[in-house]
Design an enzyme around this catalytic site. Structure first.
Site, short mmCIF file in Angstrom:
data_model
loop_
_atom_site.label_atom_id
_atom_site.label_comp_id
_atom_site.label_asym_id
_atom_site.label_seq_id
_atom_site.Cartn_x
_atom_site.Cartn_y
_atom_site.Cartn_z
N LYS A 22 3.06 13.40 8.96
CA LYS A 22 2.92 13.03 7.53
C LYS A 22 1.56 12.37 7.28
O LYS A 22 0.81 12.75 6.40
CB LYS A 22 4.03 12.09 7.13
N ASN A 23 1.23 11.37 8.12
CA ASN A 23 0.02 10.59 7.83
C ASN A 23 -1.25 11.31 8.24
O ASN A 23 -2.34 10.86 7.88
CB ASN A 23 0.12 9.21 8.48
N ARG A 92 1.78 6.65 -1.44
CA ARG A 92 0.58 5.85 -1.13
C ARG A 92 -0.64 6.77 -1.00
O ARG A 92 -1.76 6.39 -1.31
CB ARG A 92 0.81 5.07 0.17
N CYS A 116 5.52 2.92 0.08
CA CYS A 116 6.58 1.95 0.39
C CYS A 116 6.15 0.57 -0.10
O CYS A 116 5.03 0.13 0.12
CB CYS A 116 6.81 1.91 1.89
N ASP A 297 4.73 1.76 11.53
CA ASP A 297 5.78 2.62 11.01
C ASP A 297 6.95 2.75 11.98
O ASP A 297 8.04 3.18 11.59
CB ASP A 297 5.22 4.02 10.70
#
Ligand code: EPZ
Length: 406
Positions: A22-23, A92, A116, A297
């Site tokens: 994801k990141n 974000r 978040c 995370d």
């Protein structure tokens, strides 16, 4: 808004293939808006944060095709418009519009960004880097003046601000040096994407040196998600089962695995993945910090594991207040108490419960006691968990979990 309904109580066995990170994929999708041509991005995870990022790029005129796990982004013809607020607020990663729009349009709107909400999420470092490269505030807009060679000195390590600085610098026909940069592997993945489009990017111990230019076509293959990999490995251990996790190599998760193995957990490498199993025979502690330390995370996911065995302490130096999920874990009987920048976890007996996901990783942590406890548990706000985990019901069902989304 959906719920996960889980009938737990049995150990989990089988194999999980982890999706793309994801990141890693999110900054690359926004970076594709700086490419005046076609970008091909492979191994893209099917997660809602990607859907939102795609929506935000299509608003600017990008033509995006998804075939399997490959995204093809044609950003040849884009035109500026402010983002839809609800979309920018949902993730974000919308902060990457700052670097991408300054690079492409010479302007961007400093709107409110999401992600978040475990604690305030400032963007001062993002704006500082843009100013270093020639941006200036003009009301609610930020505009680029004549690009100038510059040196960016980050006073604090920030993954997002490092990514934004790379995205902007790669399109400026000047020399930019970035000191105090974040060392996460996905910063290198972003740099490789931008280099494939024509930017000249070099890493040294002290700095990243960028010579930007007009970017014409790009390519990236997204690596497996280390957080998803860690999640399933921890679930294997906590459930008393044995899940082969095909994703990030175990050697890249040492800050997570080493304390567990020191406490008695076992690991086996096989079938292109690894299995984490056995039990913890002593308390264990974790301390989240910037890479190469334990990823922040992952810290929420260690708490239910410690509670399942002999407890320990979990602290976070990146987001010291990122423990709001602990009260929701408490509904399942997970015993914890606040300590400075963290929680002390006590050995606990889990029981089924109804709980609510408060954020992405804290929500994923609720899956652990729900899958381990006998009986029916319900986790609401499941959409927050789906922000970062693709095909979660399918993957958990494949290792023997009784879970539905409704
Ligand atoms: C990224 O957030 C991730 N998000 C986060 O994922 C992850 O927890 C975090 O990195 C840390 O690894 C994405 O990649 C989309 P930071 P980011 O900037 O970039 C402070 C999520 O929500 N800071 O590395 O926002 C900040 O408060 C989670 O997607 C400033 O002070 O994190 C924190 O203390 C699940 N000013 C520290 O830096 C700024 O301008 C590190 O934050 C920016 C950050």
């Amino acid at each position: 808004m959906s719920d996960f309904v889980i009938h737990g109580g049995r150990p989990l066995f089988g194999t999980v293939a982890v999706g793309g990170s994801k990141n890693a994929v999110l900054p690359i999708i926004f970076a594709a808006a700086t490419v005046k041509g076609v970008s091909v991005i492979e191994n893209v995870p099917d997660i809602s944060d990607v859907e939102t990022a795609v929506f935000l790029l299509e608003e600017l005129g990008a033509l995006i095709d998804r075939s399997g796990t490959t995204l093809t982004v044609d950003a040849s013809e884009l035109s500026y418009r402010p983002p839809t607020p609800s979309a920018a607020l949902a993730i974000r990663a919308s902060t990457y519009l700052i670097g991408a729009e300054l690079a492409r349009f010479g302007k961007t709107e400093i709107s409110s960004f999401g992600g978040c909400n475990f604690e305030p999420r400032p963007i001062d470092l993002h704006l500082y880097a843009a100013r270093c490269m020639g941006a200036f505030a003009d009301g609610s807009l930020f505009r680029m003046s004549k690009p100038k060679s510059s040196a960016v000195f980050f006073k604090k390590v920030s993954v997002g601000a490092t990514a934004n600085a790379l995205i902007l610098a790669s399109s400026l026909p000047v020399l930019t040096e970035i000191y105090g940069y974040a060392r996460e592997p996905h910063i290198k993945t972003l740099a490789e994407f931008l280099s494939s489009a024509g930017a000249k990017i070099e890493f040294s111990r002290e700095k990243i040196t960028v010579e930007g230019r007009e970017l014409t076509s790009a390519h990236a293959v997204i690596p497996p998600d280390p957080i998803e990999t860690g999640t399933f490995a921890l679930l294997s251990l906590a459930s008393g089962g044995n899940i082969t996790v095909k994703g990030t190599p175990s050697g890249e998760l040492t800050p997570l695995l080493a304390p567990l193995m020191d406490a008695g957990a076992e690991i086996a490498e096989e079938g292109g993945g690894f299995r984490l199993f056995g039990e913890l025979r002593s308390p264990c502690s974790f301390f989240a910090e910037p890479y190469p330390g334990l990823a922040t995370d992952l810290q929420p996911l260690t708490v239910p594991v410690l509670a399942r065995f002999l407890g320990g302490e979990v602290r976070d130096s990146v987001f010291p207040r990122r423990f709001g999920y602990a009260s929701e874990l408490g509904r399942f009987g997970v015993l914890s108490e606040n300590i400075p920048s963290g929680v002390r976890v006590l050995p606990s007996k889990f029981s089924r419960a109804r709980a609510e996901a408060v954020d992405l990783r804290g929500g994923a942590a609720l899956l652990f006691p729900a899958l381990i406890s006998e009986g029916e548990s319900v986790i609401s706000s499941a959409h927050l968990i789906k922000r970062g985990y693709s095909d979660l019901v399918k993957k958990l069902s494949a290792v023997g979990a009784d879970i539905i989304e409704k």
